[in-house]
Design an enzyme around this catalytic site. Structure first.
Site, PDB file in Angstrom:
ATOM      1  N   SER A 253       0.830  -1.197   0.000  1.00 30.78           N
ATOM      2  CA  SER A 253       0.000   0.000   0.000  1.00 30.78           C
ATOM      3  C   SER A 253       0.870   1.256   0.000  1.00 30.78           C
ATOM      4  O   SER A 253       2.092   1.179   0.030  1.00 30.78           O
ATOM      5  CB  SER A 253      -0.892   0.012   1.242  1.00 30.78           C
ATOM      6  N   LYS A 254       0.228   2.373  -0.041  1.00 32.12           N
ATOM      7  CA  LYS A 254       0.909   3.673  -0.094  1.00 32.12           C
ATOM      8  C   LYS A 254       2.030   3.810   0.928  1.00 32.12           C
ATOM      9  O   LYS A 254       3.056   4.443   0.669  1.00 32.12           O
ATOM     10  CB  LYS A 254      -0.116   4.804   0.142  1.00 32.12           C
ATOM     11  N   ARG A 255       1.821   3.204   2.075  1.00 28.10           N
ATOM     12  CA  ARG A 255       2.827   3.335   3.134  1.00 28.10           C
ATOM     13  C   ARG A 255       4.159   2.725   2.728  1.00 28.10           C
ATOM     14  O   ARG A 255       5.177   3.004   3.335  1.00 28.10           O
ATOM     15  CB  ARG A 255       2.346   2.644   4.413  1.00 28.10           C
ATOM     16  N   HIS A 256       4.138   1.878   1.720  1.00 28.75           N
ATOM     17  CA  HIS A 256       5.369   1.221   1.304  1.00 28.75           C
ATOM     18  C   HIS A 256       6.131   1.988   0.237  1.00 28.75           C
ATOM     19  O   HIS A 256       7.052   1.473  -0.374  1.00 28.75           O
ATOM     20  CB  HIS A 256       5.050  -0.187   0.782  1.00 28.75           C
TER      21      HIS A 256
END
Length: 481
Positions: A253-256
């Site tokens: 996800s975006k956090r990655h």
RNA sequence: GGCGCGUUCGUCUAGCGGUUAGGACGCCGGCCUCUCACGCCGGUAGCACGGGUUCGAGUCCCGUACGCGCUACCA
């Protein structure tokens, strides 16, 4: 029995193409090309909350950039269209009615709130949380009453009893006990089909032979098989490919970091490298080779070599692989790719030959194009500043001043400079000063670039030209600061 | 909670009953070299656990643990 394979990639237009979806698209496409089948692009935009029409173009762009062409899709001819679910609502309605008429589906008037309450009760009492079939046996009178009360019905599929078993092409035999599957909604009250239903109707009507998708769909598969059978259609083959995870083993996800194809394009990754890398997530060539052209990927594609477990997306390896592609690339082509980055950085690119030489000098120092901006900076600055501690130390050495004076004297004897002339000059300087190796070259490097690291000096010198070299060394002679 | 799927170096993976468990990225060391990088050479590190089956299990079976997914009128 289908004669030729038909596969589809069916994204929801919710933004740019996600890395995980891209891999699904790639595997579908590779398989289609491998068997000479048909690759279909279908847009799953049934949910007005999530889908945006303009995002469809982004999916086209991202797929096109990757070099993945579809044989049938919203923008092509094709006897199985339309290829956007939002344009197929009458179809879903028709098949839902058919199922209802045949007693295989029924109207449900329960409100979301009531459903939520039932779920809570079920959890509290430790019962199955499946739908309790409250509306299955409504009498006509009861139904009329609910309609008068303003309730709009959703359509639920009446799940039959038994076992559902299927042979997954990558995971093998998978079976489900149908009692764990409650009657699920196939048509929302607003007349919009749910995913499982629209998917089944389309896969059937479009005569999809192999459903290749992420394994987050395995639990949906029994529902879809049951629906397909209720519709009297042929059940396709299913191939569930493993998910792509982030470094923390959570769904990517975006956090990655960068998770959309578009972001990698913007950073200057090579599409072939991205395809190569993504293909190697949960798949491997029998040869053990890792750098594989699209042609080889197509040729070697084989479901039996897809692993069953999820893979972590490892950017370092992608970087390495992309670097391999950059190093192998024709300088001409690499230059074309680099120019937009130079422009973005405000670097002058009107002298194409010069730009090409700069790119050639930096070709093996970068893993993706965006990195060339930093690396090329030395070629586009008129004044240098020396702020690295190591660089300042070089300038302060006594031997450095000797090198500078000698170098400047040598420069007077020539009117232009190139790689060979420079090498000769350095030989002369060495002879005259007795200084050699690091002490001989480093002062010049720092005087010209301000840094202790960089491309090969002779190349830098030639690109700079005699006048600039002379000016920069004169500036520093007598001691920088 | 229920159901499903999965588990080999830090990461991607090879392996399909008998291997010193192989390769790649990363990391460490060396070589090359004006520097960094590239390239080359070498090293580091792994079969989740417990039972079976078998002469022999990373490979087959069963449990356990852990992870992920589904369990929506999202896809």
């Amino acid at each position: 029995m289908k004669h030729s394979a038909r596969v589809r990639f069916a994204p929801s237009p919710t933004g740019h193409l996600h890395i995980g979806n891209a891999r699904t698209a790639i595997l579908n496409w590779l398989f289609a090309r491998h068997v000479g089948g048909t690759f279909i692009l279908r847009i799953e935009d049934t949910d007005p909350e999530r889908s945006k029409s303009e995002y469809v173009n982004r999916i086209y762009e991202d797929l096109n950039w990757l070099g993945i062409q579809w044989d049938e899709g919203p923008d092509t001819e094709g006897e199985f269209g339309p290829y956007r679910q939002s344009m197929r609502f009458e179809l879903y309605q028709r098949y839902a009615n058919k199922l209802r008429e045949e007693g295989k589906a029924y109207n449900c008037y329960c409100t979301p709130e009531e459903l939520e309450q039932m779920r809570k009760d079920a959890v509290r009492e430790g019962r199955q949380v499946t739908y309790n079939r409250k509306c299955l046996h409504l009498s006509d009178a009861e139904e009329q009453e609910l309609i008068h009360a303003g309730r709009k019905p959703a359509v639920r599929f009446k799940v039959p009893e038994g076992q559902v078993e299927f042979e997954d092409v990558v995971k093998g035999t998978i079976s489900f006990d149908v009692e764990n599957i409650g009657d699920f909604v196939i048509m929302r009250a607003e007349g919009i089909p749910t995913y499982n239903f629209a998917c089944v109707v389309d896969d059937s009507l479009m005569q999809i032979s192999h459903v290749i998708r992420g394994d987050d769909h395995v639990s949906n598969t029994p529902r879809q098989i049951l629906l397909t059978q209720a519709l009297g259609m042929d059940v396709p083959l299913y191939a569930h490919i493993p998910m792509i995870l982030g470094a923390d083993r959570m769904r990517l996800s975006k956090r990655h970091g960068a998770t959309s194809v578009d972001e990698y394009r913007a950073k200057g990754y090579i599409p072939e490298a991205l395809i190569n890398f993504l293909s190697l997530l949960s798949w491997s060539s029998q040869s053990g080779d890792e750098i594989l052209s699209v042609d080889r990927l197509i040729k070697e594609f084989d479901f039996s070599r897809i692993s069953k477990s999820a893979a972590v997306f490892n950017v370092e390896k992608l970087d390495w692989m992309n670097g391999q592609y950059i190093r192998e690339m024709d300088v001409e082509k690499l230059t074309q790719l680099a120019i937009p980055f130079f422009d973005k950085a405000g670097y002058e690119t009107t002298d194409y030959e010069k730009t090409k030489k700069i790119v050639a000098a930096l070709q093996d120092k970068i893993d993706y194009l965006e990195q060339i901006i930093d690396q090329a900076k030395i070629f586009f600055q008129d004044h240098i500043t020396i702020d690295e501690t190591d660089a300042r130390a070089v300038i302060r050495k006594d031997t450095s001043q000797k090198v500078f004076w000698s170098f400047l004297r040598e420069l007077r004897n020539i009117d232009r400079i190139d790689v060979d002339i420079f090498r000769n000059i350095m030989k002369s300087v060495q002879k005259e000063t007795g200084i050699m190796g690091r002490d001989l070259w480093m002062p010049i490097r720092v005087a010209l670039t301000g840094k202790v690291h960089g491309p090969e000096l002779p190349v830098v010198i030639e690109l700079f030209g005699k006048d600039k070299c002379q000016r920069l060394v004169e500036n520093i002679v007598g001691g920088y600061r």
